[in-house]
Design a protein around this motif. Structure first.
Motif, short mmCIF file in Angstrom:
data_model
loop_
_atom_site.label_atom_id
_atom_site.label_comp_id
_atom_site.label_asym_id
_atom_site.label_seq_id
_atom_site.Cartn_x
_atom_site.Cartn_y
_atom_site.Cartn_z
N TRP A 10 0.81 -1.21 0.00
CA TRP A 10 0.00 0.00 0.00
C TRP A 10 0.85 1.27 0.00
O TRP A 10 0.35 2.35 -0.36
CB TRP A 10 -0.93 0.02 1.22
N TYR A 11 2.09 1.17 0.40
CA TYR A 11 2.96 2.34 0.51
C TYR A 11 4.12 2.27 -0.49
O TYR A 11 5.08 3.01 -0.38
CB TYR A 11 3.49 2.44 1.95
N ARG A 12 3.98 1.38 -1.47
CA ARG A 12 5.06 1.14 -2.43
C ARG A 12 4.99 2.13 -3.58
O ARG A 12 3.95 2.32 -4.21
CB ARG A 12 4.94 -0.30 -2.95
N ALA A 13 6.10 2.78 -3.87
CA ALA A 13 6.18 3.77 -4.94
C ALA A 13 6.03 3.11 -6.30
O ALA A 13 6.31 1.92 -6.47
CB ALA A 13 7.51 4.51 -4.85
N ILE A 25 -1.86 11.17 4.06
CA ILE A 25 -3.29 11.11 3.71
C ILE A 25 -4.03 10.16 4.64
O ILE A 25 -5.15 10.44 5.08
CB ILE A 25 -3.47 10.67 2.25
N GLU A 26 -3.40 9.05 4.98
CA GLU A 26 -4.04 8.07 5.86
C GLU A 26 -4.25 8.63 7.26
O GLU A 26 -5.29 8.39 7.90
CB GLU A 26 -3.20 6.80 5.92
N VAL A 27 -3.28 9.38 7.76
CA VAL A 27 -3.41 9.97 9.10
C VAL A 27 -4.51 11.04 9.10
O VAL A 27 -5.27 11.17 10.07
CB VAL A 27 -2.06 10.58 9.54
N LEU A 28 -4.64 11.77 8.01
CA LEU A 28 -5.64 12.83 7.92
C LEU A 28 -7.06 12.28 7.75
O LEU A 28 -8.01 12.83 8.30
CB LEU A 28 -5.33 13.76 6.75
N LEU A 53 -4.62 5.24 1.50
CA LEU A 53 -4.83 5.95 0.23
C LEU A 53 -4.97 4.99 -0.93
O LEU A 53 -5.88 5.13 -1.76
CB LEU A 53 -3.65 6.90 -0.01
N PHE A 54 -4.09 4.00 -1.03
CA PHE A 54 -4.10 3.06 -2.15
C PHE A 54 -4.13 1.63 -1.62
O PHE A 54 -3.09 0.96 -1.57
CB PHE A 54 -2.86 3.27 -3.03
N PRO A 55 -5.29 1.10 -1.24
CA PRO A 55 -5.36 -0.25 -0.65
C PRO A 55 -5.45 -1.34 -1.70
O PRO A 55 -6.44 -2.08 -1.78
CB PRO A 55 -6.62 -0.18 0.21
#
Length: 394
Positions: A166-169, A193-196, A201-203
């Motif tokens: 999910w956090y991979r560029a 974005i996830e904390v906000l 963001l991209f699951p």
């Protein structure tokens, strides 16, 4: 381990277990990361040695610090001060996201940690909520350096399969083997974005689906990444997701949108550096960065004082024996590359074999009197598991 009373596991993974323990003599709570038999599994050995090496090298108030290490019966044990809270737990308790002030406090500290790593020429490669610890005072610690590494020379390459999906560029998703600090910056943008918002963001549920989520939001991949996609045998016969229109980020303010876009540029060269992000309006408006830095320093100082009064953990006779066992076993570990991720020629790898374990052991044995402030590190789970509504994926 005879010196510790196990209070139960706090994390498990393919490479071992993290236990909550109490030191029998001092009563101090710790988290002990117990690796599997590292002499039998080269991958486990590589990850253990790399994490030890980097944790010994990196010292910062917003990074996890190693308390003690020993090897016994072919297993590595890493000891950290116990902290029972991660950013993931905070997000699960706040499904709509954290309040703006808390978000800025957390992200400011995470950026401080990443900035320091990058200044030391180290990329973390696995920034995600599970790898961010939060103390009772609100001091944030970036942890789990099993997949971190020192940036190589331009001629060297890395493994492409790092970072939780999910956090991979984008460059990692298409199989680029020449990347650097921007992969951490992308992960930080996803994290912001996830904390906000409280939601990832991209699951994506596969690498291809992950690319689809990104393309849907930011448009088509850059030309170089498109070429890498079609050359990657993993995607043989698969059409690259494309988008004629994009769906903009929602639920955040214009300032938050701007700072996230500085992280989430499709082109790695277009992403901001972590040090630049610390000076962004998101942190500097209303002098937040000045006020909070004073508060943060006070919190850190308070925790240092509290931890300096805790009973010191000393080696038990059994641990001293493990030092001897480790010393005697060094000659058996003759061949081990410092970083098996590096796809360099075989001759270079052969020259590197056998050097790293003895170097790490030397550092470890000089660590008994270290009074630096330490926190626990939760164990990374490389395989797919479910944690409520969030996937933990390598």
């Amino acid at each position: 381990m005879e010196s510790y009373e196990s209070l139960g596991p706090v994390g498990e993974g393919s490479y071992g277990t993290v236990l909550k323990c109490r030191h029998r003599e001092s009563g101090r709570l710790v988290a002990i990361k117990k690796f599997m038999d590292s002499d039998e599994d080269k991958t486990v050995k590589k990850i253990a040695l790399r994490e030890i090496k980097l944790l010994r090298q990196l010292r910062h108030d917003n990074l996890v610090n190693l308390l003690m290490v020993w090897k016994r019966r072919r297993r590595w044990y890493l000891v950290f001060e116990f902290v029972d809270r991660t950013l993931l737990e905070d997000l699960e308790q706040n499904p709509n996201g954290l309040d703006l002030n808390t978000c800025r406090q957390y992200m400011f500290q995470i950026l401080r940690a990443a900035t320091f790593c990058h200044q030391q020429n180290v990329i973390h490669r696995d920034i995600k909520p599970e790898n961010i610890l939060i103390s009772q005072e609100g001091v944030v610690k970036l942890c789990d350096f099993g997949f971190a590494r020192t940036i190589a020379s331009p001629s060297e390459v890395y493994t492409d399969y790092v970072a939780t999906r999910w956090y991979r560029a984008p460059e990692l998703l298409v199989g680029d083997i020449k990347y650097g600090k921007p992969v951490d910056v992308w992960a930080l943008g996803c994290l912001l974005i996830e904390v906000l918002t409280g939601q990832p963001l991209f699951p994506g549920d596969s690498d291809l689906d992950q690319i689809y989520h990104i393309v849907k939001c930011f448009g088509n991949l850059v030309t170089h990444h498109q070429e890498l996609f079609y050359r990657n045998p993993i995607f043989s016969g698969v059409k690259l997701p494309e988008s004629s229109s994009t769906v903009p980020l929602q639920g955040i303010s214009s300032v938050q949108l701007i700072v996230s876009q500085r992280c989430l540029d499709m082109d790695p060269e277009g992403r901001a550096q972590c040090s630049e992000l610390l000076d962004h309006l998101f942190f500097t408006q209303d002098s937040f960065h000045i006020r909070f830095l004073e508060q943060l320093n006070a919190k850190i100082q308070k925790e240092h004082i509290e931890n300096s009064t805790l009973p010191k953990i000393t080696r038990s006779p059994g641990q001293e024996r493990s030092k001897v066992d480790e010393k005697n076993s060094r000659g058996k570990d003759k061949k081990h590359p410092e970083d098996m991720d590096e796809k360099v020629n075989k001759d270079k790898i052969e020259k590197m074999k056998g050097k790293q374990p003895s170097q790490v052991s030397k550092h470890i044995h000089n660590n008994n009197n270290n009074n630096t402030f330490y926190l626990k590190v939760p164990f990374r789970t490389p395989k797919v598991t479910l944690h409520k509504t969030r996937n933990k994926i390598q």
